[in-house]
Design a protein around this motif. Structure first.
Motif, mmCIF file in Angstrom:
data_model
loop_
_atom_site.group_PDB
_atom_site.id
_atom_site.type_symbol
_atom_site.label_atom_id
_atom_site.label_comp_id
_atom_site.label_asym_id
_atom_site.label_seq_id
_atom_site.Cartn_x
_atom_site.Cartn_y
_atom_site.Cartn_z
ATOM 1 N N GLU A 109 -46.994 -3.757 11.107
ATOM 2 C CA GLU A 109 -47.099 -3.657 9.552
ATOM 3 C C GLU A 109 -48.376 -4.887 8.972
ATOM 4 O O GLU A 109 -47.846 -5.897 8.970
ATOM 5 C CB GLU A 109 -46.516 -3.696 8.650
ATOM 6 N N ARG A 148 -52.160 -1.767 20.776
ATOM 7 C CA ARG A 148 -50.595 -1.247 20.386
ATOM 8 C C ARG A 148 -50.146 -2.038 18.951
ATOM 9 O O ARG A 148 -49.007 -1.658 17.821
ATOM 10 C CB ARG A 148 -49.036 -1.669 21.593
ATOM 11 N N ASP A 204 -43.138 -0.013 25.750
ATOM 12 C CA ASP A 204 -42.426 0.009 24.151
ATOM 13 C C ASP A 204 -41.650 -1.258 23.422
ATOM 14 O O ASP A 204 -41.300 -0.758 22.438
ATOM 15 C CB ASP A 204 -41.524 0.923 24.528
ATOM 16 N N GLU A 207 -51.160 -0.910 16.455
ATOM 17 C CA GLU A 207 -50.331 0.789 15.696
ATOM 18 C C GLU A 207 -49.164 0.180 14.957
ATOM 19 O O GLU A 207 -48.611 0.852 14.083
ATOM 20 C CB GLU A 207 -50.154 1.098 16.791
ATOM 21 N N ARG A 208 -48.504 -1.061 15.332
ATOM 22 C CA ARG A 208 -47.309 -1.149 15.219
ATOM 23 C C ARG A 208 -47.071 -2.253 14.781
ATOM 24 O O ARG A 208 -45.265 -1.741 13.332
ATOM 25 C CB ARG A 208 -46.464 -1.418 16.641
ATOM 26 N N ILE A 245 -42.971 -6.406 12.037
ATOM 27 C CA ILE A 245 -42.691 -6.104 12.412
ATOM 28 C C ILE A 245 -41.137 -5.592 11.251
ATOM 29 O O ILE A 245 -40.107 -6.383 10.517
ATOM 30 C CB ILE A 245 -41.573 -6.879 13.711
#
Length: 378
Positions: free
Chosen positions: A232, A226, A180, A229-230, A98
């Motif tokens: 790293e 998700r 989200d 995708e988010r 994150i």
């Protein structure tokens, strides 16, 4: 033993895999492995001692077998599952993935879910915001809802509280934080004995040395689309990239799936142990294991309550994992522990309380040992 003779909540055939003492009630700390795990470990080591040109490749086949089993139990698949040496490694992967934002973390959670976020904050990445539990020491959906602000990007929790055994409502937490934000779950105190909706989480990490009974240096993580995708791939190693077997002195892109969390090859010996342990869970089924644990918890709760204990764990099945925490108003935990030890009972001993954590292989006689131990204090 006939069906009529079988103790309430007994799981046919399960206990026969294990040899732990009758009074062992410390599965929340460590789950003694099965004979199948011991055999798989010994066999893999023995084969490695006689290594030839096929040995390493043959031993490495345990890794996808363990991954596949873990994926099924988590409601996922191979592409979204990776083996890890422990739960903490998975939490560090998630934390360092994150880049920025606030992550809600229970302030009373086990330290394994604290240090990754302390480290990211020190490096100027994700920042933890510590959640204080409600008056009963619980993290609930309403409590999380009240802590949400626009800068919150994730919630990191333990599926089952290590102190009380309180089971979080993962589905409710998913609904509260919305689509989200990431839901990161340390599942080590519930995976394998609690039938929880793991698919509600974006990251599920668990070590195998407790309830899964695979011993140390075993574990896994599942990642949602998700999360892939988010997050790293900050800690991706040489085994977590595409074309892993091509040594061309160039940097390869991270694996498209959860394998990007791999840093290096893990031990095929521990992978064999993990595969053997997970196979037993799959054969027994988690709901059946959960029901057997619940029956033992009921017996243990009655035993300690009959001697005036203050119960610190939830008693409603929907709210509890496999942990019974208690304290006696008339005796210090160390004194109670000494009595339990004298009667062949192994608890977890804390400064202000004790914790009993049975498994599906625990016999009803364990509760009788606890009763006798507490009676001796009088």
């Amino acid at each position: 033993m006939t069906h009529a003779q079988r103790p309430a909540g007994a799981l046919p055939g399960y206990a026969e895999h294990f040899d732990e003492p009758e009074g062992y009630l410390d599965f929340a700390r460590y789950g003694p492995p099965s004979r199948a795990v011991l055999s798989a470990t010994a066999d893999a080591l023995a084969r490695s001692a006689r290594a030839d040109h096929d040995t390493v490749n043959d031993l490495m086949r345990a890794e996808p077998a363990a991954r596949d089993s873990a994926a099924r139990l988590a409601g996922s698949d191979l592409a979204h599952t990776v083996l890890l040496p422990n739960a903490s490694t998975g939490l560090f992967h998630a934390a360092f993935g994150i880049p920025t934002g606030v992550v809600l973390v229970p302030g009373t959670d086990f330290p394994a879910n604290h240090y990754p976020w302390r480290r990211t904050e020190a490096l100027g990445r994700a920042v933890p915001r510590w959640l204080e539990p409600d008056e009963r020491g619980r993290i609930t959906a309403d409590l999380v809802r009240g802590a949400l602000t626009d800068d919150v990007v994730a919630l990191a929790v333990s599926a089952v509280d290590f102190r009380t055994g309180f089971r979080l409502d993962l589905a409710a937490l998913r609904e509260v934080i919305g689509p989200d934000r990431l839901l990161i779950v340390d599942a080590i105190q519930g995976f394998g004995i609690a039938d929880l909706p793991w698919q509600a989480a974006d990251v599920v990490v668990a070590g195998g040395q407790k309830w899964l009974r695979a011993s140390w240096s075993t574990g896994f993580a599942t990642l949602s689309d998700r999360a892939l995708e988010r997050l790293e791939p900050t800690l991706t190693g040489w085994t977590g990239v595409e074309d892993v077997a091509v040594f061309d002195d160039a940097e390869h892109p991270p694996s498209a799936g959860a394998q990007r969390w791999s840093i290096t090859n893990l031990s095929p010996v521990t992978a064999a142990a993990f595969a053997a342990a997970l196979a037993i869970v799959e054969r027994a089924t988690v709901p059946a294991i959960e029901a057997a644990v619940a029956a033992r918890l009921d017996e243990l709760t009655d035993a300690v309550r009959s001697h005036g204990a203050e119960i610190l764990s939830p008693t409603t099945p929907a709210d509890r994992g496999g942990i019974l925490s208690f304290r006696l108003p008339t005796a210090a935990p160390a004194t109670v522990a000494k009595a339990l030890h004298a009667h062949g009972v192994t608890p977890t001993v804390r400064a202000t309380s004790l914790r009993l954590s049975p498994h599906a292989s625990t016999r009803p006689a364990a509760a009788a040992r606890v009763r006798a131990a507490l009676a001796s204090l009088r």
